[in-house]
Design a protein around this motif. Sequence first.
Motif, PDB file in Angstrom:
ATOM      1  N   PRO A   1       0.890  -1.322   0.168  1.00 52.13           N
ATOM      2  CA  PRO A   1       0.078   0.120   0.084  1.00 52.13           C
ATOM      3  C   PRO A   1       0.636   1.317  -0.061  1.00 52.13           C
ATOM      4  CG  PRO A   1      -0.046  -0.997   2.157  1.00 52.13           C
ATOM      5  CD  PRO A   1       0.762  -1.856   1.431  1.00 52.13           C
TER       6      PRO A   1
ATOM      7  N   GLY B   1      -3.499   4.056   0.670  1.00 54.03           N
ATOM      8  CA  GLY B   1      -4.112   3.155   1.063  1.00 54.03           C
ATOM      9  C   GLY B   1      -4.222   2.138  -0.352  1.00 54.03           C
ATOM     10  N   GLN B   2      -4.313   2.860  -1.406  1.00 56.80           N
ATOM     11  CA  GLN B   2      -3.832   1.909  -2.887  1.00 56.80           C
ATOM     12  C   GLN B   2      -2.699   1.467  -2.674  1.00 56.80           C
ATOM     13  OE1 GLN B   2      -5.068   4.764  -5.936  1.00 56.80           O
ATOM     14  NE2 GLN B   2      -6.766   3.843  -6.155  1.00 56.80           N
TER      15      GLN B   2
ATOM     16  N   TRP C   1      -6.844   4.846   6.710  1.00 58.82           N
ATOM     17  CA  TRP C   1      -7.489   4.305   5.166  1.00 58.82           C
ATOM     18  C   TRP C   1      -7.967   2.694   5.265  1.00 58.82           C
ATOM     19  CZ3 TRP C   1      -4.630   0.407   3.723  1.00 58.82           C
ATOM     20  CH2 TRP C   1      -3.279   0.147   3.921  1.00 58.82           C
TER      21      TRP C   1
ATOM     22  N   SER D   1      -8.777  -0.448   2.221  1.00 61.93           N
ATOM     23  CA  SER D   1      -8.956  -0.891   0.804  1.00 61.93           C
ATOM     24  C   SER D   1      -9.306  -2.295   0.676  1.00 61.93           C
ATOM     25  CB  SER D   1      -7.301  -0.602   0.179  1.00 61.93           C
ATOM     26  OG  SER D   1      -6.532  -1.486   0.365  1.00 61.93           O
TER      27      SER D   1
ATOM     28  N   GLU E   1      -9.739  -2.440  -7.496  1.00 67.22           N
ATOM     29  CA  GLU E   1      -9.353  -2.132  -5.994  1.00 67.22           C
ATOM     30  C   GLU E   1     -10.020  -0.646  -5.807  1.00 67.22           C
ATOM     31  OE1 GLU E   1      -5.086  -2.147  -4.116  1.00 67.22           O
ATOM     32  OE2 GLU E   1      -5.602  -0.407  -4.845  1.00 67.22           O
TER      33      GLU E   1
ATOM     34  N   SER F   1     -10.833   2.045  -2.320  1.00 68.12           N
ATOM     35  CA  SER F   1     -10.096   2.411  -1.066  1.00 68.12           C
ATOM     36  C   SER F   1     -10.806   3.586  -0.720  1.00 68.12           C
ATOM     37  CB  SER F   1      -8.676   2.600  -1.165  1.00 68.12           C
ATOM     38  OG  SER F   1      -8.342   3.575  -2.203  1.00 68.12           O
TER      39      SER F   1
ATOM     40  N   ARG G   1     -10.602   7.098   2.685  1.00 66.05           N
ATOM     41  CA  ARG G   1      -9.503   7.346   3.512  1.00 66.05           C
ATOM     42  C   ARG G   1     -10.121   8.820   4.197  1.00 66.05           C
ATOM     43  NH1 ARG G   1      -6.939   8.201  -0.913  1.00 66.05           N
ATOM     44  NH2 ARG G   1      -7.030  10.161  -1.388  1.00 66.05           N
TER      45      ARG G   1
ATOM     46  N   GLN H   1      -8.571   9.042  -7.973  1.00 66.30           N
ATOM     47  CA  GLN H   1      -8.343   9.188  -6.685  1.00 66.30           C
ATOM     48  C   GLN H   1      -9.331  10.486  -6.232  1.00 66.30           C
ATOM     49  OE1 GLN H   1      -4.200   9.920  -6.102  1.00 66.30           O
ATOM     50  NE2 GLN H   1      -3.700   7.813  -5.908  1.00 66.30           N
TER      51      GLN H   1
END
Length: 158
Positions: free
Chosen positions: A20, A24-25, A56, A58, A66, A68, A70, A114
């Motif tokens: 990560p 968090g990604q 965060w 994910s 994926e 996530s 935060r 994002q």
Amino acid sequence: MLALTGMLILFPSQYVKSQPSSTGQTGLINMPDARIEKDGTLRFGTGYSRPYLPIWSSITLLPRLELSGRYTIIRGLSGGLGQGFGDFKDKAFDVKALLLREDEWLPGVAVGSQDFTGTGVFSAKYATLSKRLGSTDYTLGYGSDRIDGWFGGMRHRV
């Protein structure tokens, strides 16, 4: 614990190479890469890079998606509600789709967004390539908004 660490070094799985980023990604420090975790992986974390304190989570859904979320506290920046209401806080949600898995010759390819909902303070859209050569993982990408142009990096594992 020492035995488990030794097993991971001697027998690394294909998924150990994903880590990560601070958001968090999966990625490199503050930038995304073209990696995602194994399907069904749920992670939680936090970090601190002055003045940012992200908390965060994910999850990897399906083999190539994926998501996530935060919550970031920005220390020392007023929340805009006046004296005594503390630091600025931001909520963000991210998505990454793996378009092409890395193979022996071709890099992995991913696109993502994002902070696509929320205040947009950390908003970015990107496309990225990642390729592992030996013990080194290389990433090259292009983004807009917060990322703003070309980015890249490498991670070497011993």
